[in-house]
Scaffold this motif. Sequence first.
Motif, short mmCIF file in Angstrom:
data_model
loop_
_atom_site.label_atom_id
_atom_site.label_comp_id
_atom_site.label_asym_id
_atom_site.label_seq_id
_atom_site.Cartn_x
_atom_site.Cartn_y
_atom_site.Cartn_z
N ARG A 94 -9.46 -2.88 -1.03
CA ARG A 94 -9.66 -1.44 -0.85
C ARG A 94 -10.29 -1.09 0.48
N PHE A 95 -10.99 -2.07 1.09
CA PHE A 95 -11.65 -1.80 2.35
C PHE A 95 -10.72 -1.97 3.55
N LYS B 151 -8.66 -0.63 6.13
CA LYS B 151 -8.63 0.76 6.60
C LYS B 151 -7.31 1.09 7.27
N GLN C 36 0.80 -1.22 0.00
CA GLN C 36 0.00 0.00 0.00
C GLN C 36 0.84 1.28 0.00
N ASN D 84 -20.92 3.52 -2.34
CA ASN D 84 -19.82 4.50 -2.30
C ASN D 84 -19.62 5.16 -3.65
N GLU E 271 -12.16 9.55 2.21
CA GLU E 271 -10.74 9.23 2.42
C GLU E 271 -10.38 7.93 1.73
N ASN E 272 -11.35 7.01 1.65
CA ASN E 272 -11.08 5.74 0.98
C ASN E 272 -10.95 5.90 -0.52
N THR E 273 -11.60 6.90 -1.06
CA THR E 273 -11.65 7.00 -2.51
C THR E 273 -10.84 8.19 -3.06
#
Length: 513
Positions: free
Chosen positions: A205-206, A208, A101, A229, A287-289
Amino acid sequence: MIIFIFIVIVIALICALAYYISQLDLYKSYDSYRAGEMEKLRAELDVEHTINTETLQKLNKIAYTNPITKIGNMDYFLDAATKQFSENPNEVFTLIAFNIQNLDKFSHLFGPTEGDNVVLHAAHTLRDIGQKTRQVFAHVYSNLFCMIVKGQDKELVLEQVEVLTQQLQSYSENFTLLPTFGIYYIKDRHQPLLDMINSCMLAQRFVKNPQACNYVIYSEELESNFRQNKRMSQEMEDALEQHKFLMYLQPIVDLRTFRITSAEALVRWDYPGKGILSPYAFIPLFENTNLVQKLDYYMWEECLKALRRWIDNKIEPTPIAMNISPIHFQNTKFIDHLDYLCDHYLIDKKMLILELPERGISDGDEQTKKIIQQLKKHGYILCIDNYGSMNSPLNLLHDYPIDRIKIDRSFFNKNSDSEEGMSILRYLVAMAKEVGLTVITEGVETLKQTNLLGEIGSDMAQGYFFSKPVDVREFDSLNHSMVKRVYQSNEYYPTFEDLEKDLDLIAFMLDQA
Ligand code: C2E
Ligand code: MG
């Protein structure tokens, strides 16, 4: 006459016979010609055939191998997995996909060659484990690796993830590589493998907080979350265009004068049909995307516009604290953008306080340090936000060139109720002040807490006791009336004992009101 006709027929027959015989020859020679040509062709084909096999092998190698890491690529993976499925009809399988990551951060810090070496290390790790356990594995593209594991026993799959993680992280002692995994239990082996890989990547992607848990197992619920989302992302883009994001300001009050010294800009989403949404409802998703980057740029500009409006209207401008999402720390692009905004709206950088969340800087890596140093060099006031939420080491306070810390609301609430907790807060404030930092405490809801903070030396406070976040118009009317508000607070019914304790404070407030 009859004789003449007879002679003509005989001659015609002779001619036909002669033609037939000649044609027979021709066929013969054509046949032999064809045979010869075929022979030659076959010989040529044979030659070509041998060339083709070699070339084919080479081509196959090129087509099936990742050019950098020299292990199988996506095409190889598709073929090998299909073969494995058909050879083991009674077996169940699990697909694992992973990437590193923080590879970009690593490359930025140590250079692209070192980044390539990490990818090589990942490929070799996968090869060693895959060959040992006779599993299909591949380097499918730049920073994505896949492996098919026999069985669907969760414990065994996670054991595999753990082994991979440990070996991947053994690469560097100075920098913690963060491999993150998506896991997909293959239910229907006839489903296109590419779809399975996509599901795995979706699960991945999930992830965190990879330091706490670096894998996510795919589920249909995850997929529907993802769809939701995606819809929200589209809505966000539209809302940005239509100015549906609003900037609210929450006063930050000096605990000696009870005057507003600055304000934190907090975003709200004016969502059609649902009213004003709290950032807790959408910031984590953004923030995830990476959408948070766009949102922050928008909010920063709103802050600078507000400052410019105050200045243009001859209102004394209040410095604004802006939230900087940790996502920006991957490179220095955001600093250029901040500089550009300050130049464009002609705003002194001292009017801005950048709130850097503790979770974004607590790993203390070199890249983050460099970025913070650069921000300081560019003249911004820097504040560690949510301090105390991550148990980060105290040396963070003097390792970085920061000006302020903002003690986290939950950390403050957890500690302000007990003597022991108060000692921790007192020690923290003393430490921060020892190294010359200004201390702000957030989430102050009562006068009792305000007094406690004054007692332990916190310089400033922010919280509902003073004001909730309000829109700019309301903030303008709030400004400079804070002393009155504190004094008139309904929550304060002093006892004689209180009065004695707070005598100085009350005298001061009455004086100011
Ligand atoms: P934060 O930066 O820690 O902001 C403080 C949060 O605490 C705000 O919540 C504020 O309304 C709330 N708060 C302040 N005083 C009190 C109090 O006395 N009691 C209670 N219960 N809450 C109090 P808000 O506005 O909902 O924002 C939540 C978080 O969303 C922020 O936490 C920040 O991390 C993020 N955020 C908000 N606006 C932005 C933005 O523009 N960009 C980015 N990246 N993040 C933002
Ligand atoms: Mg903040």
